[in-house]
Structures are given as structure tokens and as C-alpha cells.
Motif scaffolding. Structure first.
Motif, PDB file in Angstrom:
ATOM      1  N   CYS A 151      29.929  11.895  30.264  1.00  0.00           N
ATOM      2  CA  CYS A 151      29.589  12.003  28.833  1.00  0.00           C
ATOM      3  C   CYS A 151      30.583  12.919  28.116  1.00  0.00           C
ATOM      4  CB  CYS A 151      28.186  12.565  28.639  1.00  0.00           C
ATOM      5  SG  CYS A 151      26.919  11.543  29.389  1.00  0.00           S
ATOM      6  N   VAL A 152      31.112  13.905  28.848  1.00  0.00           N
ATOM      7  CA  VAL A 152      32.051  14.907  28.341  1.00  0.00           C
ATOM      8  C   VAL A 152      31.380  15.837  27.322  1.00  0.00           C
ATOM      9  CG1 VAL A 152      34.315  15.366  27.294  1.00  0.00           C
ATOM     10  CG2 VAL A 152      33.995  13.364  28.775  1.00  0.00           C
ATOM     11  N   ASN A 153      30.949  15.286  26.203  1.00  0.00           N
ATOM     12  CA  ASN A 153      30.159  16.088  25.253  1.00  0.00           C
ATOM     13  C   ASN A 153      29.288  15.144  24.437  1.00  0.00           C
ATOM     14  OD1 ASN A 153      33.272  16.222  23.786  1.00  0.00           O
ATOM     15  ND2 ASN A 153      31.606  15.346  22.574  1.00  0.00           N
ATOM     16  N   ALA A 154      28.289  15.719  23.780  1.00  0.00           N
ATOM     17  CA  ALA A 154      27.424  14.901  22.903  1.00  0.00           C
ATOM     18  C   ALA A 154      28.241  14.470  21.679  1.00  0.00           C
ATOM     19  CB  ALA A 154      26.212  15.729  22.477  1.00  0.00           C
ATOM     20  N   PRO A 155      27.863  13.356  21.030  1.00  0.00           N
ATOM     21  CA  PRO A 155      28.633  12.866  19.884  1.00  0.00           C
ATOM     22  C   PRO A 155      28.842  13.945  18.818  1.00  0.00           C
ATOM     23  CG  PRO A 155      26.970  11.268  20.519  1.00  0.00           C
ATOM     24  CD  PRO A 155      26.729  12.491  21.362  1.00  0.00           C
ATOM     25  N   ALA A 156      30.120  14.159  18.453  1.00  0.00           N
ATOM     26  CA  ALA A 156      30.480  15.242  17.528  1.00  0.00           C
ATOM     27  C   ALA A 156      29.805  15.048  16.171  1.00  0.00           C
ATOM     28  CB  ALA A 156      31.998  15.275  17.358  1.00  0.00           C
ATOM     29  N   PHE A 157      29.881  13.830  15.670  1.00  0.00           N
ATOM     30  CA  PHE A 157      29.393  13.545  14.315  1.00  0.00           C
ATOM     31  C   PHE A 157      27.903  13.883  14.198  1.00  0.00           C
ATOM     32  CE2 PHE A 157      28.016  11.101  10.720  1.00  0.00           C
ATOM     33  CZ  PHE A 157      29.106  11.010   9.868  1.00  0.00           C
ATOM     34  N   PHE A 158      27.122  13.367  15.146  1.00  0.00           N
ATOM     35  CA  PHE A 158      25.668  13.567  15.025  1.00  0.00           C
ATOM     36  C   PHE A 158      25.207  14.957  15.452  1.00  0.00           C
ATOM     37  CE2 PHE A 158      25.241   9.516  13.280  1.00  0.00           C
ATOM     38  CZ  PHE A 158      24.029   9.564  12.590  1.00  0.00           C
ATOM     39  N   GLN A 159      26.032  15.674  16.208  1.00  0.00           N
ATOM     40  CA  GLN A 159      25.699  17.088  16.418  1.00  0.00           C
ATOM     41  C   GLN A 159      25.653  17.783  15.062  1.00  0.00           C
ATOM     42  OE1 GLN A 159      27.570  19.637  19.381  1.00  0.00           O
ATOM     43  NE2 GLN A 159      28.442  17.832  20.375  1.00  0.00           N
ATOM     44  N   LYS A 160      26.656  17.495  14.238  1.00  0.00           N
ATOM     45  CA  LYS A 160      26.724  18.161  12.927  1.00  0.00           C
ATOM     46  C   LYS A 160      25.596  17.671  12.023  1.00  0.00           C
ATOM     47  CE  LYS A 160      31.641  17.819  13.417  1.00  0.00           C
ATOM     48  NZ  LYS A 160      32.881  17.302  12.856  1.00  0.00           N
ATOM     49  N   VAL A 161      25.312  16.372  12.093  1.00  0.00           N
ATOM     50  CA  VAL A 161      24.249  15.815  11.236  1.00  0.00           C
ATOM     51  C   VAL A 161      22.908  16.479  11.562  1.00  0.00           C
ATOM     52  CG1 VAL A 161      22.888  13.740  10.734  1.00  0.00           C
ATOM     53  CG2 VAL A 161      25.394  13.594  10.841  1.00  0.00           C
ATOM     54  N   VAL A 162      22.538  16.544  12.830  1.00  0.00           N
ATOM     55  CA  VAL A 162      21.196  17.081  13.132  1.00  0.00           C
ATOM     56  C   VAL A 162      21.145  18.593  12.911  1.00  0.00           C
ATOM     57  CG1 VAL A 162      20.556  15.242  14.722  1.00  0.00           C
ATOM     58  CG2 VAL A 162      21.516  17.349  15.617  1.00  0.00           C
ATOM     59  N   ALA A 163      22.280  19.270  13.094  1.00  0.00           N
ATOM     60  CA  ALA A 163      22.268  20.717  12.835  1.00  0.00           C
ATOM     61  C   ALA A 163      21.946  20.983  11.367  1.00  0.00           C
ATOM     62  CB  ALA A 163      23.609  21.326  13.224  1.00  0.00           C
ATOM     63  N   LYS A 164      22.333  20.059  10.503  1.00  0.00           N
ATOM     64  CA  LYS A 164      22.093  20.232   9.062  1.00  0.00           C
ATOM     65  C   LYS A 164      20.735  19.664   8.628  1.00  0.00           C
ATOM     66  CE  LYS A 164      27.021  19.851   7.898  1.00  0.00           C
ATOM     67  NZ  LYS A 164      27.303  20.972   6.989  1.00  0.00           N
ATOM     68  N   SER A 165      20.065  18.900   9.488  1.00  0.00           N
ATOM     69  CA  SER A 165      18.886  18.185   8.988  1.00  0.00           C
ATOM     70  C   SER A 165      17.681  18.135   9.938  1.00  0.00           C
ATOM     71  CB  SER A 165      19.283  16.743   8.632  1.00  0.00           C
ATOM     72  OG  SER A 165      19.785  16.081   9.769  1.00  0.00           O
ATOM     73  N   TRP A 166      17.737  18.858  11.063  1.00  0.00           N
ATOM     74  CA  TRP A 166      16.646  18.749  12.037  1.00  0.00           C
ATOM     75  C   TRP A 166      15.294  19.161  11.461  1.00  0.00           C
ATOM     76  CZ3 TRP A 166      13.757  23.044  13.186  1.00  0.00           C
ATOM     77  CH2 TRP A 166      14.323  24.288  12.899  1.00  0.00           C
ATOM     78  N   ASP A 167      15.324  20.021  10.410  1.00  0.00           N
ATOM     79  CA  ASP A 167      14.053  20.512   9.862  1.00  0.00           C
ATOM     80  C   ASP A 167      13.557  19.653   8.694  1.00  0.00           C
ATOM     81  OD1 ASP A 167      16.079  21.202   8.186  1.00  0.00           O
ATOM     82  OD2 ASP A 167      15.452  23.278   7.880  1.00  0.00           O
ATOM     83  N   ALA A 168      14.078  18.422   8.588  1.00  0.00           N
ATOM     84  CA  ALA A 168      13.619  17.513   7.521  1.00  0.00           C
ATOM     85  C   ALA A 168      12.107  17.302   7.625  1.00  0.00           C
ATOM     86  CB  ALA A 168      14.332  16.163   7.664  1.00  0.00           C
TER      87      ALA A 168
END
Ligand SMILES: Cc1ncc(COP(=O)(O)O)c(C=O)c1O
Length: 397
Positions: free
Chosen positions: A282-299
Motif C-alpha cells: 500500500c506504501v501509504n494511504a491515498p494522499a488526496f483523501f487523507q487531506k479531505v477527511v482531515a478537513k471534514s471528519w467532524d461533518a
């Protein structure tokens, strides 16, 4: 040439029952029309992602900074891990730092990384039944042996039975709450009793099993049910989860492992999980959606439509005379094959399929004699399915 082991695995009925049913559903809909097939086979959340998530996707997409799509440390972006740690701290009531979080490719990859980290070939992973069917594959992936423990009354944790199955080969105990397939939410008292049994076992054999809490449905609960904070109950514990179900992002493959700061080998475990993510490819989790959920997990998300559909389906099952376990979370109903039916759960699902109702046999989940209905489907599918259930039940007399 395909490996023999894979051939056997892919051919086994339980390994592919749900996916096969889903694909058969697509074929049946072509023949009978979409509205005449009642497909309860797959747990694909059908709410749209919340507005805050969609806005974060747009914001992240506008970022043209150099390196925005490059590799990052295997465990994920530091600021994203910090943000997830804030979430876990509030859920667990225990202060967790970003260094204890590893971002993963969904809960599936989180589970595989944890199992790879702690399972030696031949080690056992104790799992209360019924359980998410993929656990069998995941444990086998790492040379482990899945030890199924029957549930207590009402699909509670039978802590005595779990204790009786612990050995010096037990690497982990894997629980899932809210549970797929039953919707059961384990009470705090059950987790505390389990912790007590695990601690006693550790004293007697000097190996403390890791408690792995699989919680992708944590936010989706009904009737005031609350998922117990395992970090407060047992030190050597981890949470694995994703944003597949609560934010309706299953295709984006984003989740994490959070290791309790009280775990006796926390930093070693974080290191091993991170290394596993890398060597499993896997190497790392998807970069794009790491940033998306960090900004919106508390929706803010309104899950009441799942609850409404649960209630509708329960009313129908009551009327046609099919027994079930009342779900307290997630979006599954685990139903009992009627006692007067002569076959098992697979045969009953075949009978339902004849009436164009598609669902998953319980045996695949370690729950023979039961079947699972995923009610994350349009309300009209639920309402219109009543006549099909009724006809199937009438056929068995
Ligand atoms: C209990 C449970 N654990 C893990 C998963 C895997 O989730 P993900 O899609 O995030 O890998 C699922 C998916 O249905 C699940 O039901």
C-alpha cells in the motif's frame, strides 16, 4: 498458473457468496426490471457524502502546491495523523497523540496491517461470531488461525466462552461494534468483562492478546446506543476504522489504525503497522483523501434515514413472521431462518432469491441458520419487498 490455495479460496461458496449475490442481482434486474428485484445483499452506504466533505474535496483539488500528490511518510501526513488523534481522543476519552495513528487504505487494510504486525504463523485470532466474513481471509493472509466463539444471548459477547478459547497462541481478540452482520453494539460492561478475562489470561501465560476493535460503523447507532471506549478498559488495544460508512466514502479507501497510548508496546506496534502498510504494497494511504477527511471528519451527518429504513424493514418482518435481532447500529438486519424450513440458510436464501429477494446466508458470517439483509437500499425496495417475503414464507407452509 493460479496458486492452488487461491483457486480453492476463490471457489469456496462462503468466500464469495455476497459478491456473487450482488452480481446475480444485476443480472436479475436486467430480466425482471430494477423495481421488481429486492437487493439486500451488499453493505454499500447509499447516503451521499456530507456537504462538508464535498467542499473539502473541492478545496484539496484546488491545491497546486509542488509535491501535493507526492509520497509522504508511510504512516501518513503528520498533520492528518494529529487530526485523527483528536478524533480518537474524543471518542475514547483518553489523550492520543498523532504518533499513535497510522493512516491506511480503508479498514480492510488497517485490519491486515495490524494482523501482519502481531500474528506469527500458526497464531490464533479469537473472534466472537457472527463476524464480518472477510475476517477469515484476513487472518489466513498472515498464516493465522481464526478461532470462532459462539455469541451469548442476543448476540452479546460470551466472555466466558472467549476466555475458554484463549491459549498461549492467541495473538489477538478481534471484535466489531456496531456489528456486521447483527447491528449489535457491545455494552461497556461487556468490554470491561472481556478486558478482565484478557488480563487474567496474560498473567497466566505472559502473553497479553491485543484487543482489536473494528469500528467503521461507530457513528451509526440508534436508540441512544454508544460504542464503548476500549482504550479506557484494556491497555493493549487498537481501533481500526475507516470513513467508508460514516462519511459514505467506501470507494475512496481511507481509514486508520489508532494504538492506545497505554499499550505496553505502543511505539513498536505503530512501527510494525507502518512497516506492514509498506510491505503489503500500500506504501501509504491515498494522499488526496487523507487531506479531505482531515478537513471534514467532524461533518454533521443525519443517519435517521437508515433508522427509518431499519424500522420499516422490522415492521415488514414482524408482519410476515420472520424473526430477527433488533439492530442498534450499522445498516444490517440479521434474521432467523424460519424453524419450519427444512434446509439451511443457503437454501433459504435460494428460496428468497426465487422470489427476487437477494440477501447473504449467515454461515459466511459464522452465523449458520441466519441470513443478513443490508437495508441501505431505497425505501421503495423495502416497502415493495413485503409481498416477496410473504410469498417465500407462504411457500414453506
Ligand atoms: C465490520 C467491517 N470491517 C471492515 C470493513 C472494511 O471496510 P473498508 O471498506 O473501510 O475497508 C467492513 C466493510 O464492509 C466491515 O463491515
Amino acid at each position: 498458473m493460479i496458486a492452488q490455495y487461491m483457486k480453492e479460496l476463490m471457489g469456496s461458496r462462503s468466500a464469495s457468496a455476497i459478491r456473487r449475490m450482488f452480481e446475480e442481482g444485476i443480472a436479475l434486474k436486467k430480466v425482471h426490471g430494477e423495481e421488481n428485484v429486492f437487493d439486500f445483499s451488499l453493505g454499500n452506504p447509499d447516503l451521499d457524502p456530507p456537504e462538508k466533505v464535498l467542499a473539502a474535496i473541492e478545496e484539496v483539488a484546488r491545491d497546486r502546491a509542488h509535491g501535493a500528490h507526492g509520497y509522504m511518510p508511510n504512516a501518513g501526513y503528520g498533520w492528518v495523523r494529529d487530526e485523527m488523534a483528536r478524533k480518537v481522543s474524543s471518542e475514547q476519552g483518553v489523550e492520543v497523540g498523532g504518533q499513535n495513528v497510522v493512516m491506511t487504505v480503508g479498514a480492510a487494510s488497517a485490519l491486515n496491517c495490524v494482523l501482519k504486525a502481531v500474528v506469527n504463523p500458526g497464531d490464533e485470532v479469537v473472534v466472537p461470531a457472527p463476524f464480518f466474513a472477510e475476517y477469515r481471509n484476513y487472518v489466513r493472509n498472515h498464516g493465522g488461525v481464526l478461532v470462532e466463539v459462539p455469541p451469548g444471548d442476543g448476540f452479546s459477547l460470551d466472555v466466558g466462552a472467549i476466555g475458554a478459547r484463549l491459549t498461549e497462541r492467541t495473538a489477538a481478540v478481534l471484535i466489531n461494534s456496531p456489528n456486521n452482520p447483527t447491528g449489535r453494539v457491545y455494552r461497556r460492561g461487556e468490554i470491561e468483562s472481556l478486558a478482565e478475562v484478557l488480563r487474567k489470561h496474560a498473567e497466566s501465560c505472559s502473553r497479553a492478546p491485543l484487543l482489536v476493535c473494528d469500528e467503521p460503523y461507530r457513528a451509526i447507532t440508534y436508540d441512544g446506543a454508544v460504542v464503548a471506549p476500549a482504550f479506557q478498559c484494556y491497555d493493549d488495544s487498537v481501533v481500526v476504522t475507516s470513513f467508508a460508512k460514516d462519511l459514505s466514502l467506501p470507494g475512496e479507501r481511507l481509514g486508520y489504525v489508532a494504538v492506545s497510548p497505554r499499550c505496553s508496546f505502543a511505539s513498536e506496534l505503530v512501527g510494525a503497522v507502518t512497516f506492514s502498510l509498506r510491505v503489503l504494497g500500500c506504501v501509504n494511504a491515498p494522499a488526496f483523501f487523507q487531506k479531505v477527511v482531515a478537513k471534514s471528519w467532524d461533518a454533521e451527518v443525519d443517519y435517521s434515514s437508515y433508522e427509518r429504513r431499519r424500522d420499516l424493514l422490522m415492521e415488514i418482518l414482524d408482519r410476515v413472521g420472520i424473526e430477527y435481532a433488533r439492530p442498534e447500529g450499522a445498516f444490517y438486519l440479521f434474521c432467523k431462518v424460519p424453524g419450519r424450513f427444512s434446509g439451511g440458510d443457503a437454501e433459504f436464501c435460494d428460496l428468497l432469491k426465487k422470489h427476487l429477494v437477494l440477501c447473504a446466508p449467515g454461515a459466511g458470517f459464522g452465523g449458520p441458520g441466519w441470513f443478513r439483509l443490508a437495508y441501505c437500499v431505497p425505501e421503495s425496495t423495502i416497502v415493495n419487498s413485503e409481498r416477496a417475503f410473504r410469498a417465500a414464507v407462504a411457500e414453506i407452509g
